[in-house]
Scaffold this motif. Structure first.
Motif, PDB file in Angstrom:
ATOM      1  N   GLY A  31      67.750  23.367 -61.189  1.00  0.00           N
ATOM      2  CA  GLY A  31      68.485  22.453 -60.324  1.00  0.00           C
ATOM      3  C   GLY A  31      68.347  22.793 -58.851  1.00  0.00           C
ATOM      4  O   GLY A  31      68.318  21.902 -57.995  1.00  0.00           O
ATOM      5  N   ARG A  32      68.219  24.062 -58.552  1.00  0.00           N
ATOM      6  CA  ARG A  32      68.175  24.493 -57.149  1.00  0.00           C
ATOM      7  C   ARG A  32      66.761  24.494 -56.571  1.00  0.00           C
ATOM      8  O   ARG A  32      66.561  24.150 -55.394  1.00  0.00           O
ATOM      9  N   PHE A  33      65.762  24.873 -57.366  1.00  0.00           N
ATOM     10  CA  PHE A  33      64.430  25.150 -56.798  1.00  0.00           C
ATOM     11  C   PHE A  33      63.334  24.157 -57.181  1.00  0.00           C
ATOM     12  O   PHE A  33      62.286  24.142 -56.536  1.00  0.00           O
ATOM     13  N   LEU A  34      63.527  23.340 -58.217  1.00  0.00           N
ATOM     14  CA  LEU A  34      62.426  22.495 -58.681  1.00  0.00           C
ATOM     15  C   LEU A  34      61.932  21.545 -57.593  1.00  0.00           C
ATOM     16  O   LEU A  34      60.727  21.466 -57.316  1.00  0.00           O
ATOM     17  N   CYS A  35      62.837  20.798 -56.988  1.00  0.00           N
ATOM     18  CA  CYS A  35      62.409  19.823 -55.962  1.00  0.00           C
ATOM     19  C   CYS A  35      61.771  20.489 -54.739  1.00  0.00           C
ATOM     20  O   CYS A  35      60.728  20.025 -54.260  1.00  0.00           O
ATOM     21  N   PRO A  36      62.341  21.578 -54.219  1.00  0.00           N
ATOM     22  CA  PRO A  36      61.678  22.246 -53.085  1.00  0.00           C
ATOM     23  C   PRO A  36      60.276  22.759 -53.420  1.00  0.00           C
ATOM     24  O   PRO A  36      59.372  22.694 -52.579  1.00  0.00           O
ATOM     25  N   VAL A  37      60.087  23.249 -54.654  1.00  0.00           N
ATOM     26  CA  VAL A  37      58.760  23.730 -55.046  1.00  0.00           C
ATOM     27  C   VAL A  37      57.783  22.559 -55.108  1.00  0.00           C
ATOM     28  O   VAL A  37      56.631  22.663 -54.677  1.00  0.00           O
ATOM     29  N   LEU A  38      58.229  21.427 -55.632  1.00  0.00           N
ATOM     30  CA  LEU A  38      57.377  20.243 -55.701  1.00  0.00           C
ATOM     31  C   LEU A  38      56.937  19.802 -54.298  1.00  0.00           C
ATOM     32  O   LEU A  38      55.800  19.355 -54.109  1.00  0.00           O
ATOM     33  N   LEU A  39      57.817  19.927 -53.334  1.00  0.00           N
ATOM     34  CA  LEU A  39      57.478  19.546 -51.957  1.00  0.00           C
ATOM     35  C   LEU A  39      56.347  20.396 -51.393  1.00  0.00           C
ATOM     36  O   LEU A  39      55.569  19.934 -50.553  1.00  0.00           O
ATOM     37  N   LYS A  40      56.248  21.637 -51.853  1.00  0.00           N
ATOM     38  CA  LYS A  40      55.194  22.537 -51.354  1.00  0.00           C
ATOM     39  C   LYS A  40      53.801  22.073 -51.768  1.00  0.00           C
ATOM     40  O   LYS A  40      52.801  22.506 -51.194  1.00  0.00           O
ATOM     41  N   LEU A  41      53.737  21.171 -52.759  1.00  0.00           N
ATOM     42  CA  LEU A  41      52.437  20.644 -53.161  1.00  0.00           C
ATOM     43  C   LEU A  41      51.803  19.807 -52.054  1.00  0.00           C
ATOM     44  O   LEU A  41      50.602  19.562 -52.062  1.00  0.00           O
ATOM     45  N   GLY A  42      52.610  19.350 -51.109  1.00  0.00           N
ATOM     46  CA  GLY A  42      52.107  18.516 -50.025  1.00  0.00           C
ATOM     47  C   GLY A  42      51.655  19.298 -48.809  1.00  0.00           C
ATOM     48  O   GLY A  42      51.201  18.708 -47.822  1.00  0.00           O
ATOM     49  N   THR A  43      51.740  20.616 -48.870  1.00  0.00           N
ATOM     50  CA  THR A  43      51.347  21.424 -47.723  1.00  0.00           C
ATOM     51  C   THR A  43      49.828  21.433 -47.554  1.00  0.00           C
ATOM     52  O   THR A  43      49.074  21.249 -48.504  1.00  0.00           O
ATOM     53  N   GLU A  44      49.379  21.669 -46.333  1.00  0.00           N
ATOM     54  CA  GLU A  44      47.951  21.725 -46.055  1.00  0.00           C
ATOM     55  C   GLU A  44      47.359  23.093 -46.395  1.00  0.00           C
ATOM     56  O   GLU A  44      46.135  23.233 -46.478  1.00  0.00           O
ATOM     57  N   ARG A  45      48.209  24.079 -46.588  1.00  0.00           N
ATOM     58  CA  ARG A  45      47.737  25.446 -46.853  1.00  0.00           C
ATOM     59  C   ARG A  45      47.400  25.611 -48.341  1.00  0.00           C
ATOM     60  O   ARG A  45      48.263  25.465 -49.206  1.00  0.00           O
ATOM     61  N   LYS A  46      46.159  25.922 -48.642  1.00  0.00           N
ATOM     62  CA  LYS A  46      45.716  26.050 -50.033  1.00  0.00           C
ATOM     63  C   LYS A  46      46.401  27.235 -50.725  1.00  0.00           C
ATOM     64  O   LYS A  46      46.764  27.171 -51.906  1.00  0.00           O
ATOM     65  N   ASP A  47      46.600  28.341 -49.989  1.00  0.00           N
ATOM     66  CA  ASP A  47      47.209  29.511 -50.624  1.00  0.00           C
ATOM     67  C   ASP A  47      48.646  29.220 -51.050  1.00  0.00           C
ATOM     68  O   ASP A  47      49.119  29.730 -52.073  1.00  0.00           O
ATOM     69  N   VAL A  48      49.335  28.359 -50.282  1.00  0.00           N
ATOM     70  CA  VAL A  48      50.702  27.979 -50.651  1.00  0.00           C
ATOM     71  C   VAL A  48      50.678  27.043 -51.865  1.00  0.00           C
ATOM     72  O   VAL A  48      51.472  27.192 -52.800  1.00  0.00           O
ATOM     73  N   ARG A  49      49.741  26.082 -51.846  1.00  0.00           N
ATOM     74  CA  ARG A  49      49.642  25.157 -52.991  1.00  0.00           C
ATOM     75  C   ARG A  49      49.316  25.919 -54.276  1.00  0.00           C
ATOM     76  O   ARG A  49      49.846  25.618 -55.336  1.00  0.00           O
ATOM     77  N   ASP A  50      48.442  26.917 -54.166  1.00  0.00           N
ATOM     78  CA  ASP A  50      48.082  27.703 -55.348  1.00  0.00           C
ATOM     79  C   ASP A  50      49.288  28.445 -55.907  1.00  0.00           C
ATOM     80  O   ASP A  50      49.403  28.646 -57.122  1.00  0.00           O
ATOM     81  N   LYS A  51      50.183  28.805 -55.029  1.00  0.00           N
ATOM     82  CA  LYS A  51      51.357  29.564 -55.464  1.00  0.00           C
ATOM     83  C   LYS A  51      52.333  28.686 -56.247  1.00  0.00           C
ATOM     84  O   LYS A  51      53.208  29.196 -56.960  1.00  0.00           O
ATOM     85  N   THR A  52      52.176  27.371 -56.130  1.00  0.00           N
ATOM     86  CA  THR A  52      53.079  26.466 -56.854  1.00  0.00           C
ATOM     87  C   THR A  52      52.752  26.431 -58.349  1.00  0.00           C
ATOM     88  O   THR A  52      53.298  25.613 -59.084  1.00  0.00           O
ATOM     89  N   LEU A  53      51.857  27.314 -58.775  1.00  0.00           N
ATOM     90  CA  LEU A  53      51.644  27.475 -60.214  1.00  0.00           C
ATOM     91  C   LEU A  53      52.924  27.894 -60.920  1.00  0.00           C
ATOM     92  O   LEU A  53      52.998  27.889 -62.151  1.00  0.00           O
ATOM     93  N   VAL A  54      53.924  28.235 -60.135  1.00  0.00           N
ATOM     94  CA  VAL A  54      55.242  28.500 -60.710  1.00  0.00           C
ATOM     95  C   VAL A  54      55.726  27.287 -61.510  1.00  0.00           C
ATOM     96  O   VAL A  54      56.503  27.419 -62.463  1.00  0.00           O
ATOM     97  N   LEU A  55      55.217  26.088 -61.177  1.00  0.00           N
ATOM     98  CA  LEU A  55      55.592  24.880 -61.917  1.00  0.00           C
ATOM     99  C   LEU A  55      55.142  24.954 -63.371  1.00  0.00           C
ATOM    100  O   LEU A  55      55.797  24.421 -64.260  1.00  0.00           O
ATOM    101  N   THR A  56      54.004  25.597 -63.607  1.00  0.00           N
ATOM    102  CA  THR A  56      53.529  25.778 -64.988  1.00  0.00           C
ATOM    103  C   THR A  56      54.527  26.601 -65.778  1.00  0.00           C
ATOM    104  O   THR A  56      54.840  26.293 -66.940  1.00  0.00           O
ATOM    105  N   HIS A  57      55.051  27.630 -65.155  1.00  0.00           N
ATOM    106  CA  HIS A  57      56.064  28.473 -65.803  1.00  0.00           C
ATOM    107  C   HIS A  57      57.329  27.669 -66.080  1.00  0.00           C
ATOM    108  O   HIS A  57      57.922  27.778 -67.164  1.00  0.00           O
TER     109      HIS A  57
END
Length: 408
Positions: A31-57
């Protein structure tokens, strides 16, 4: 926020999920972190987008825990935000679907108007996913009491006419879904199994997949389909759409193989759709599309020889199934506009000619009689030879009923 700070925060989120050893902790973290993590998918930084693999978990944790609540409202608000990238929307809608099935039906119904309003401008795959969520709920959606208010509901006839068209296009495919699971034929050249066209009369493979992707035997699809079709009939006949926009829907539904759907649709058809509707060019053109399928684009001389085009093509759409075809023929035989679209009318006669059903072949002759009685002189001159050949072939048939209709 710098890229390094974003990476650090995502690392902390991953640790938070990894340490969620109870359902309560996991639900709170989602409830607290899902939406903010999804927003990081829109960043221009590839290293940050790669870190959003937390969504798989997160997905793995949620997959078998259907009782865990998810932030439905926050996800929907994020999906409604048109300023976000399509990449963010694509992932958000996946989690939104997961969240919707976890809330009560009453709560789902409240969200239907918002889901409809954010259809416009979305990728086709996302639109189809939303429509598959919305369709089972349509029969229970709370609508205004007065017909005037219904006609302006969500502005589907006015400002959001494109949304209304999307919904109607989806529902005409949904309405023709078979009640039995069709067979699949391997097609190595396309790298996938395709539905046997014989089981999808009036639908292309893509249309079938579009309308049924989330409906499987395991979730009671075949048991629920009749109920969902009834709900869709009640929705489109409620006054939200104009009569000419729903005429084809009710016509197809009135030929449904389940009597509950057919009887209800026929009642609405007689109440809502007058003879003048079948004299409108767009309506009759749509009727011919339902009847002919891909045959509509096949040259007339080929259709007269029995061709329906490339039946092996993944985009091929066969002619309507027998019950629908008979219902359509009844309409065409009462419409002058149907005769004015003479080439399509002659194709319809040819389709009837090659039917294995005697009743359809007889109705094809009655349509031909209607064409002869109401056709203009120019059309009679242009297509007379084809029509005369058609009648002569009917006279040579063995069936006495065909002879009785053909000779006059």
């Amino acid at each position: 926020m710098s890229g390094q700070e974003e990476l650090l925060l995502l690392e902390r989120v991953l640790l938070r999920f990894g340490g969620a050893d109870t359902d309560e902790k996991l639900e709170k973290s989602v409830g607290r972190f899902l939406c903010p993590v999804l927003l990081k998918l829109g960043t221009e930084r590839k290293d940050v987008r790669d870190k959003t693999l937390v969504l798989t978990h997160i997905s793995k944790q949620l997959k078998n825990r259907l009782k865990l609540a998810m932030p439905v409202d926050a996800l929907l608000q994020q999906y409604e935000d048109s300023t976000l990238s399509s990449f963010v929307h694509n992932f958000t809608v996946v989690y939104l679907k997961m969240a919707l099935v976890r809330i009560a039906r009453a709560e789902q119904l409240v969200l239907v108007p918002r889901l409809l309003c954010c259809l416009e401008g979305r990728p086709v795959a996302n639109q189809n996913a939303q429509l598959r969520v919305i369709t089972p709920l349509l029969g229970s959606v709370e609508l205004p009491e007065s017909q005037v208010d219904r006609a302006s509901w969500l502005m589907l006839r006015q400002k959001r006419r494109a949304v209304g068209s999307l919904l109607l296009e989806f529902l005409i495919d949904f309405r023709r879904l078979p009640y039995k699971k069709p067979s699949f034929t391997p097609t190595p050249e396309h790298g996938e199994n395709r539905v046997d066209p014989g089981g999808l009369q009036g639908l292309t493979h893509a249309s079938y997949q579009r309308a049924s992707a989330d409906l499987t035997v395991s979730n009671g699809y075949f048991d629920k389909l009749e109920e969902m079709k009834l709900g869709a009939v009640e929705f489109i006949a409620s006054g939200i759409f104009a009569e000419e926009d729903v005429a084809c829907h009710l016509l197809v539904a009135s030929a449904d193989t389940h009597h509950s759907v057919a009887d209800k649709s026929d009642s609405h058809l007689k109440r809502m759709v007058g003879p003048d509707i079948w004299e409108k060019v767009p309506v009759i053109t749509a009727v011919y599309m339902l009847l002919l399928g891909s045959t509509m684009n096949v040259p007339l001389d080929e259709v007269m020889l029995g061709s329906q085009g490339d039946t092996k093509s993944p985009t091929h759409c066969s002619v309507a199934r027998d019950f629908v075809l008979l219902a359509i023929l009844t309409v065409l035989q009462r419409s002058t506009e149907a005769v004015d679209q003479i080439e399509l009318a002659v194709k319809a006669c040819a389709v009837c000619h090659y039917s294995t059903q005697l009743k359809i072949r007889i109705q094809g002759l009655l349509l031909l009689q209607h064409i002869c009685e109401h056709s203009s002189e120019d059309n009679a001159t242009k297509y007379g030879a084809s029509l005369f050949s058609y009648v002569c072939e009917r006279i040579m048939e063995d069936e006495s009923l065909l002879l009785c209709v053909a000779w006059p």
